[in-house]
Design an enzyme around this catalytic site. Structure first.
Site, PDB file in Angstrom:
ATOM      1  N   VAL A 106      36.129  56.822 -35.333  1.00 44.00           N
ATOM      2  CA  VAL A 106      35.133  55.899 -35.891  1.00 44.00           C
ATOM      3  C   VAL A 106      33.970  55.624 -34.944  1.00 44.00           C
ATOM      4  O   VAL A 106      32.938  55.101 -35.366  1.00 44.00           O
ATOM      5  CB  VAL A 106      35.765  54.551 -36.334  1.00 44.00           C
ATOM      6  CG1 VAL A 106      36.767  54.747 -37.447  1.00 44.00           C
ATOM      7  CG2 VAL A 106      36.374  53.799 -35.152  1.00 44.00           C
ATOM      8  N   SER A 140      40.448  39.344 -34.231  1.00 49.24           N
ATOM      9  CA  SER A 140      41.592  38.933 -33.412  1.00 49.24           C
ATOM     10  C   SER A 140      41.421  37.470 -33.027  1.00 49.24           C
ATOM     11  O   SER A 140      40.288  36.984 -32.887  1.00 49.24           O
ATOM     12  CB  SER A 140      41.656  39.784 -32.133  1.00 49.24           C
ATOM     13  OG  SER A 140      42.510  39.192 -31.177  1.00 49.24           O
ATOM     14  N   TYR A 173      37.678  43.275 -24.676  1.00 48.80           N
ATOM     15  CA  TYR A 173      38.350  43.241 -25.982  1.00 48.80           C
ATOM     16  C   TYR A 173      37.989  41.963 -26.731  1.00 48.80           C
ATOM     17  O   TYR A 173      37.621  41.998 -27.907  1.00 48.80           O
ATOM     18  CB  TYR A 173      39.873  43.336 -25.781  1.00 48.80           C
ATOM     19  CG  TYR A 173      40.677  43.329 -27.064  1.00 48.80           C
ATOM     20  CD1 TYR A 173      40.804  44.479 -27.833  1.00 48.80           C
ATOM     21  CD2 TYR A 173      41.314  42.170 -27.506  1.00 48.80           C
ATOM     22  CE1 TYR A 173      41.550  44.475 -29.012  1.00 48.80           C
ATOM     23  CE2 TYR A 173      42.059  42.155 -28.674  1.00 48.80           C
ATOM     24  CZ  TYR A 173      42.179  43.307 -29.422  1.00 48.80           C
ATOM     25  OH  TYR A 173      42.912  43.296 -30.592  1.00 48.80           O
ATOM     26  N   SER A 185      34.482  42.062 -27.903  1.00 52.15           N
ATOM     27  CA  SER A 185      34.313  42.966 -29.058  1.00 52.15           C
ATOM     28  C   SER A 185      34.779  42.285 -30.341  1.00 52.15           C
ATOM     29  O   SER A 185      34.164  42.418 -31.403  1.00 52.15           O
ATOM     30  CB  SER A 185      35.065  44.291 -28.845  1.00 52.15           C
ATOM     31  OG  SER A 185      36.465  44.124 -29.009  1.00 52.15           O
ATOM     32  N   LYS A 186      35.865  41.516 -30.253  1.00 51.14           N
ATOM     33  CA  LYS A 186      36.412  40.872 -31.457  1.00 51.14           C
ATOM     34  C   LYS A 186      35.564  39.672 -31.882  1.00 51.14           C
ATOM     35  O   LYS A 186      35.447  39.375 -33.072  1.00 51.14           O
ATOM     36  CB  LYS A 186      37.867  40.463 -31.215  1.00 51.14           C
ATOM     37  CG  LYS A 186      38.805  41.661 -31.028  1.00 51.14           C
ATOM     38  CD  LYS A 186      38.824  42.565 -32.256  1.00 51.14           C
ATOM     39  CE  LYS A 186      39.875  43.648 -32.163  1.00 51.14           C
ATOM     40  NZ  LYS A 186      39.949  44.477 -33.381  1.00 51.14           N
ATOM     41  N   ILE A 206      50.893  40.381 -32.988  1.00 54.21           N
ATOM     42  CA  ILE A 206      51.603  41.083 -34.060  1.00 54.21           C
ATOM     43  C   ILE A 206      52.387  42.230 -33.435  1.00 54.21           C
ATOM     44  O   ILE A 206      51.868  42.948 -32.569  1.00 54.21           O
ATOM     45  CB  ILE A 206      50.601  41.642 -35.104  1.00 54.21           C
ATOM     46  CG1 ILE A 206      49.624  40.559 -35.580  1.00 54.21           C
ATOM     47  CG2 ILE A 206      51.346  42.280 -36.278  1.00 54.21           C
ATOM     48  CD1 ILE A 206      50.258  39.337 -36.220  1.00 54.21           C
TER      49      ILE A 206
END
Ligand code: NAI
Length: 278
Positions: free
Chosen positions: A87, A166, A179, A182-183, A212
């Site tokens: 992607v 997230s 991270y 980015s979220k 999760i």
């Protein structure tokens, strides 16, 4: 003889019976493309969407995981295809959307699940390659998918995009600054896209999962048993299941959420309310 069946079990049984008999499900006649669909939450979404009568295109860069997922998925429904693509590559995203629309005539649902988590040190030690890998996949790649899916959805009269963000995009995550940034970007992107496209018939929403139990969560755990500690400290004394995220994503993808756009649903089992988990 009277057989007692618990309500959740009965629901599951009925859904499978519907799928089996090709009766209308919540995604009947819907073409759904799921990035990161070969593993973890994406795989659970693939299975759940098939149970609801959807046609599913699994997009992933991991060929072996795609193969394994298709084997499982085809026990539920034959209306499943796959495209191997990265992607973060613009041309591959453009091709995957074009080939889906060429084959099925329309695209109704896009679930953006492809994502990577790399644990990093404090800001001064974050390496450019770590930043680029995370941003290029989680934010730029997700944007590319929306960029090419949106005009197709508008053209065919509407659609629904569900982005997987997230909890770290809300509360921050010191073990991976790139991270969590980015979220946070995914949540903001969701809001702005809803602003631009809801009036053109496309709803854009996100889910922000807490911890999760998936390959990503286990792979990012610093030590064996780290997830058990997260579970012990969780208000529910457990972490979430991919199938639980699939239910939220199904809700946002389907007509059940027809008046919701620009929303991010925090699905963390109450951990943020209970003081956060990371
Ligand atoms: P996973 O690692 O099981 O699945 C991610 C999938 O994305 C893999 O199949 C991988 O091959 C694919 N992928 C990665 N980079 C790609 C790329 N450039 N192009 C195409 N496919 C690519 O992880 P999981 O846990 O199912 O994660 C799914 C989403 O949920 C991710 O966006 C993740 O950040 C997010 N999430 C996961 C949480 C967790 O605790 N597991 C918590 C919050 C968010």
């Amino acid at each position: 003889m009277i057989i007692s069946v618990k309500k959740p079990d009965l629901d599951k049984l009925l859904i499978r019976l519907y799928a089996h008999n090709n009766m209308p499900g919540r995604l009947n006649n819907k073409v759904c493309l799921i990035t990161g669909g070969a593993s973890g939450i994406g795989r659970a979404v693939t299975i759940r969407f098939l149970e609801e009568g959807g046609t599913v295109v699994v997009v992933d860069r991991n060929r072996a995981a795609i193969k394994e997922t298709l084997e499982i998925a085809r026990t539920v429904s034959t209306k499943v295809e796959s495209i191997e693509a990265d992607v973060s590559k613009l041309d591959q995203v453009e091709n995957m959307i074009r080939s889906t629309v060429d084959k099925f005539g329309h695209l109704d649902v896009l679930v953006n699940g492809a994502g990577v988590l790399v644990l990093t040190q404090e800001a001064e030690h974050v390496e450019e390659r770590e930043w680029d890998l995370i941003m290029n996949t989680n934010l730029k790649g997700l944007f590319f998918c929306c960029k090419y899916a949106l005009p197709e959805m508008v053209r065919s009269g509407g659609g629904s995009i569900v982005n997987i963000a997230s909890i770290t995009g809300i509360q921050g995550y010191s073990r991976s600054l790139p991270y969590s940034v980015s979220k946070a970007g995914v949540i903001h992107l969701t809001f702005v896209l809803a602003n631009q496209y809801t009036r053109r018939g496309v709803r854009v929403n996100a889910v922000a999962p807490g911890s999760i139990d998936t390959h990503q969560a286990r792979g990012s755990s610093q030590s064996v048993g780290a997830l058990d500690i997260v579970a012990q400290n969780h208000p529910m004394k457990r972490i979430g299941k991919a199938s639980e995220m699939a239910e939220v994503i199904l809700f946002l993808a389907s007509e059940e959420s027809s008046f919701i756009s620009g929303e991010t649903i925090l699905a963390d089992g109450g951990s943020w309310a209970g003081g956060g988990h990371v």
